[in-house]
Design a protein around this motif. Structure first.
Motif, PDB file in Angstrom:
ATOM      1  N   ALA A   7     -12.755   2.680   0.703  1.00 56.43           N
ATOM      2  CA  ALA A   7     -13.175   3.634  -0.331  1.00 56.43           C
ATOM      3  C   ALA A   7     -14.692   3.656  -0.435  1.00 56.43           C
ATOM      4  O   ALA A   7     -15.308   4.718  -0.518  1.00 56.43           O
ATOM      5  CB  ALA A   7     -12.565   3.252  -1.676  1.00 56.43           C
TER       6      ALA A   7
ATOM      7  N   GLU B  50      -5.865  -4.575  -1.745  1.00 51.28           N
ATOM      8  CA  GLU B  50      -6.945  -4.214  -2.664  1.00 51.28           C
ATOM      9  C   GLU B  50      -8.310  -4.295  -1.983  1.00 51.28           C
ATOM     10  O   GLU B  50      -9.150  -3.404  -2.124  1.00 51.28           O
ATOM     11  CB  GLU B  50      -6.962  -5.137  -3.894  1.00 51.28           C
TER      12      GLU B  50
ATOM     13  N   CYS C  35      -8.724   6.692  -5.221  1.00 46.90           N
ATOM     14  CA  CYS C  35      -8.801   5.244  -4.930  1.00 46.90           C
ATOM     15  C   CYS C  35      -8.543   4.425  -6.197  1.00 46.90           C
ATOM     16  O   CYS C  35      -7.868   3.396  -6.151  1.00 46.90           O
ATOM     17  CB  CYS C  35     -10.156   4.896  -4.317  1.00 46.90           C
TER      18      CYS C  35
ATOM     19  N   LEU D 277      -8.719  -1.537   0.492  1.00 45.09           N
ATOM     20  CA  LEU D 277      -8.947  -0.281  -0.222  1.00 45.09           C
ATOM     21  C   LEU D 277     -10.419  -0.191  -0.661  1.00 45.09           C
ATOM     22  O   LEU D 277     -11.074   0.835  -0.474  1.00 45.09           O
ATOM     23  CB  LEU D 277      -8.019  -0.214  -1.449  1.00 45.09           C
TER      24      LEU D 277
ATOM     25  N   ILE E 108      -7.062   2.427   5.556  1.00 49.22           N
ATOM     26  CA  ILE E 108      -6.840   1.184   4.797  1.00 49.22           C
ATOM     27  C   ILE E 108      -5.846   0.301   5.558  1.00 49.22           C
ATOM     28  O   ILE E 108      -6.034  -0.900   5.711  1.00 49.22           O
ATOM     29  CB  ILE E 108      -6.306   1.486   3.377  1.00 49.22           C
TER      30      ILE E 108
ATOM     31  N   LEU F 154      -5.284   6.626   3.862  1.00 48.47           N
ATOM     32  CA  LEU F 154      -4.269   5.573   3.932  1.00 48.47           C
ATOM     33  C   LEU F 154      -4.249   4.884   5.295  1.00 48.47           C
ATOM     34  O   LEU F 154      -4.144   3.662   5.383  1.00 48.47           O
ATOM     35  CB  LEU F 154      -2.882   6.142   3.616  1.00 48.47           C
TER      36      LEU F 154
ATOM     37  N   LEU G 167       0.845  -1.204   0.000  1.00 49.19           N
ATOM     38  CA  LEU G 167       0.000   0.000   0.000  1.00 49.19           C
ATOM     39  C   LEU G 167       0.879   1.253   0.000  1.00 49.19           C
ATOM     40  O   LEU G 167       0.632   2.201  -0.749  1.00 49.19           O
ATOM     41  CB  LEU G 167      -0.917  -0.032   1.229  1.00 49.19           C
TER      42      LEU G 167
ATOM     43  N   LEU H 268      -4.919   4.437  -6.801  1.00 50.75           N
ATOM     44  CA  LEU H 268      -4.233   3.555  -5.843  1.00 50.75           C
ATOM     45  C   LEU H 268      -4.391   2.094  -6.265  1.00 50.75           C
ATOM     46  O   LEU H 268      -3.437   1.321  -6.231  1.00 50.75           O
ATOM     47  CB  LEU H 268      -4.878   3.710  -4.464  1.00 50.75           C
ATOM     48  N   GLU H 269      -5.606   1.756  -6.680  1.00 48.21           N
ATOM     49  CA  GLU H 269      -5.859   0.367  -7.064  1.00 48.21           C
ATOM     50  C   GLU H 269      -4.990  -0.021  -8.259  1.00 48.21           C
ATOM     51  O   GLU H 269      -4.376  -1.079  -8.280  1.00 48.21           O
ATOM     52  CB  GLU H 269      -7.339   0.178  -7.396  1.00 48.21           C
TER      53      GLU H 269
END
Ligand code: PEP
Ligand code: MG
Length: 590
Positions: free
Chosen positions: A116, A109, A142, A112, A97, A94, A51, A145-146
């Protein structure tokens, strides 16, 4: 006894949707576990580290986007990406998560997604509109990030490379992912000639046959398969001699590739100009289209920017994407169709909530209903059109009222940008005519727009009440139905009488069997798949408008598509047999 009969070779005839021959081993498509998605979960420490790395990568990407914006000042874009950096740096995203990973032991994932979902859901219910709109930025961060998380995993084996991939049906986004794996061919149980997945297969040049029913399921993974995307034949467990025959066809087709052209305009033998444009979703592909002679992009399906349902790109992301596609299209321009999606795709609902999405909250109706997304998209297009030739195309316009509603919102966003000193351009506005009421009111519609685009894929579907994605009713999906041809003529005439261009952009426009009909009906602007361009240009340069008009006179009064198909075949054989090589006239064309 021939060789084929001596083996266990099994032949199945289905719907040919994307030309070419594919030979490879059978692999079933695993929904949600493509080779690009993660399979194993590491320890919480590993997941937290992943992450962190992904977050660092996102920050670097955002800083890069901001720096690119500075060299090409777009104050609002910089604001957007600054805000997204702040969300990454200073919000609790963050840490939440991370806490979720440690508490539940799930992978980064999944954590997240959960966090999210909560944040975006809460933010989208806030009363203040500007704060509410921030949920789009959180969702955007998000998404980024993914994507970075996906990029941070070790590459899994590419099980689809060189394989024949079998699926029940494929979403267009899954198809784009599959393309990266370079499969030899695709077979699906479901899907019609104008399904978006079939259209994409043609665009990506992957041989594909659809509508094979549950047949592939009776074979084991690993069995050899030949996919003939021209005839619709799928051969499971082929004999060595069949493989040899097909391999020879592959080689001869490779040497018969389309030649680039130096002449960009297309005209008939009697000097009638036909503009050929390309349907393009991937900017890098336009270069080839241009070399084949395309004059701009007639259709950019903007929903192709939505990699996964519910992940709607932010205004900044859209501006970058629209600029990119406009820059490659250059002076010939790009027609950007606003999101042509349904409510479930917009919200990312994993299960269908509408019984009948084709007739549900979708396309322009959805834009009028979910205004935030539409307004964001419009601002992005308006701003990207500064110094770029971009047109806005509104999908599935069924009448003047909804068109007026959309135009009013476009005006309001223009005023908002002007009031905030944000520079923007002046795109033309077009309406897609693809439902019967749009045809019947096309004279009223055309007065309100700069141009019309005829979407024949949906027009046939809605006019004949035939699901374009359902191969079991493919026989009734009749492009040559007299009602379809009459509707096309009506829209072209409405445009001509009002002095407004009409672009034909459904699959019909890229099919040699139908193009003379379109030209005879008065079409002079066609937009098609890149792979159709050379063939259609060759056809146009070998025919005359005069004969095409004569052809229309011959089909006048015909009562069925079957009858019209017969007349066309006879006419082509009589006058233009040389323009229809490789057994093109043998195939069925309703
Ligand atoms: C059409 O309907 O003809 C069209 C061009 O749009 P789409 O295939 O994306 O529905
Ligand atoms: Mg359509």
């Amino acid at each position: 006894m021939d060789d084929a009969a001596a083996t266990s070779e099994r032949r199945i005839n289905a719907l040919a949707v994307s030309h070419g021959i594919g030979i490879g081993r059978l692999v079933f498509f695993k929904e949600g576990s493509s080779p690009l998605s993660r399979v194993e979960t590491g320890s919480p420490e590993t997941e937290v580290e992943r992450l962190r790395l992904a977050a660092e990568s996102c920050k670097a990407q955002l800083n890069h986007l901001i720096a690119a914006g500075l060299s090409n000042p777009q104050p609002h874009v910089i604001d957007i990406f600054d805000l997204q950096l702040l969300i990454l740096d200073q919000s609790s995203l963050l840490s939440k998560i991370e806490a979720h990973i440690r508490e539940t032991g799930v992978d980064a994932e999944s954590a997240l997604k959960t966090v999210a979902g909560e944040l975006v859901g809460r933010q989208s219910k806030v009363a203040d509109q500007h704060l509410r709109e921030k949920h789009i930025d959180i969702a955007d961060v998000c998404n980024r990030l993914e994507a970075s998380l996906q990029g941070s995993q070790p590459a899994a084996d590419n099980i689809y490379a060189g394989a024949i991939v079998a699926a029940c049906e494929l979403r267009p986004s899954a198809m784009l992912e599959l393309k990266k794996c370079d499969p030899a061919g695709i077979i699906t149980e479901r899907g019609g000639w104008t399904s978006h997945t079939s259209i994409l297969a043609r665009e990506l040049m992957i041989p594909m046959v659809s509508g094979i029913g549950a047949n592939s399921g009776t074979f084991s993974e690993g069995v050899e398969v030949i996919v003939d995307g021209k005839s619709g034949l799928v051969i499971f467990d082929p004999s060595q001699s069949t493989i040899k025959d097909y391999a020879a066809i592959t080689v001869s087709n490779d040497t018969d590739a389309d030649e680039p052209t130096t002449v960009s305009t297309s005209e008939t033998l009697d000097g009638h100009r036909i503009a050929i444009r390309a349907n393009v979703d991937i900017p890098e592909d336009y270069d080839l289209a241009r070399r084949f002679g395309a004059e701009g992009i007639g259709l950019f399906r903007s929903e192709s920017l939505i990699a996964h349902p519910g992940q709607i790109p932010s205004e900044g992301e859209q501006i970058s994407a629209y600029r990119q596609i406009a820059e490659v299209a250059g002076d010939d321009g790009v027609r950007i169709r606003t999101f042509d999606i349904g409510i479930d795709h917009l919200r990312g609902n994993p299960t269908r909530t509408e019984v009948n999405p084709s007739l549900g909250l979708r396309s322009i109706r959805l834009s009028l209903h979910e205004q935030t997304h539409f307004r964001t998209q419009i601002r992005a297009i308006l701003r990207a059109s500064l110094n770029n030739k971009i047109d806005i195309l509104l999908p599935m316009v069924s009448g003047v009222a909804e068109l007026a509603g959309a135009i009013q919102m476009i005006d309001e966003e223009r005023n908002w940008l002007a009031g905030h000193d944000v520079p923007f351009g002046t795109p033309r506005i077009g309406a897609m005519i693809e439902v019967p009421s749009g045809v019947m009111t096309s004279r009223e519609i055309t007065r309100k727009v700069d141009f019309m685009a005829l979407g024949t894929n949906d027009l046939v579907q809605y006019l004949l009440a035939i699901d374009r994605d359902n191969e079991s009713v493919a026989e009734w999906y009749q492009t040559l139905h007299p009602a379809v041809l009459r509707s096309i003529r009506e829209v072209i005439d409405a445009g001509k009488d009002a002095g407004k261009p009409v672009l034909i952009c459904g699959e019909m426009a890229g099919s040699p069997f139908y193009v003379p009909v379109l030209i005879g009906l008065g079409a002079n602007e066609l937009s098609m798949n890149i792979n159709s361009i050379s063939q259609i240009r060759r056809l146009i340069s070998g025919m005359t408008l005069e004969k095409a008009v004569q052809l229309i006179a011959e089909i006048e009064g015909s009562e069925t598509s079957e009858e019209i198909e017969g007349i066309l075949r006879a006419f082509y054989t009589r006058h233009w047999a040389h323009l229809f090589p490789n057994g093109l006239l043998d195939a069925k064309h309703r």
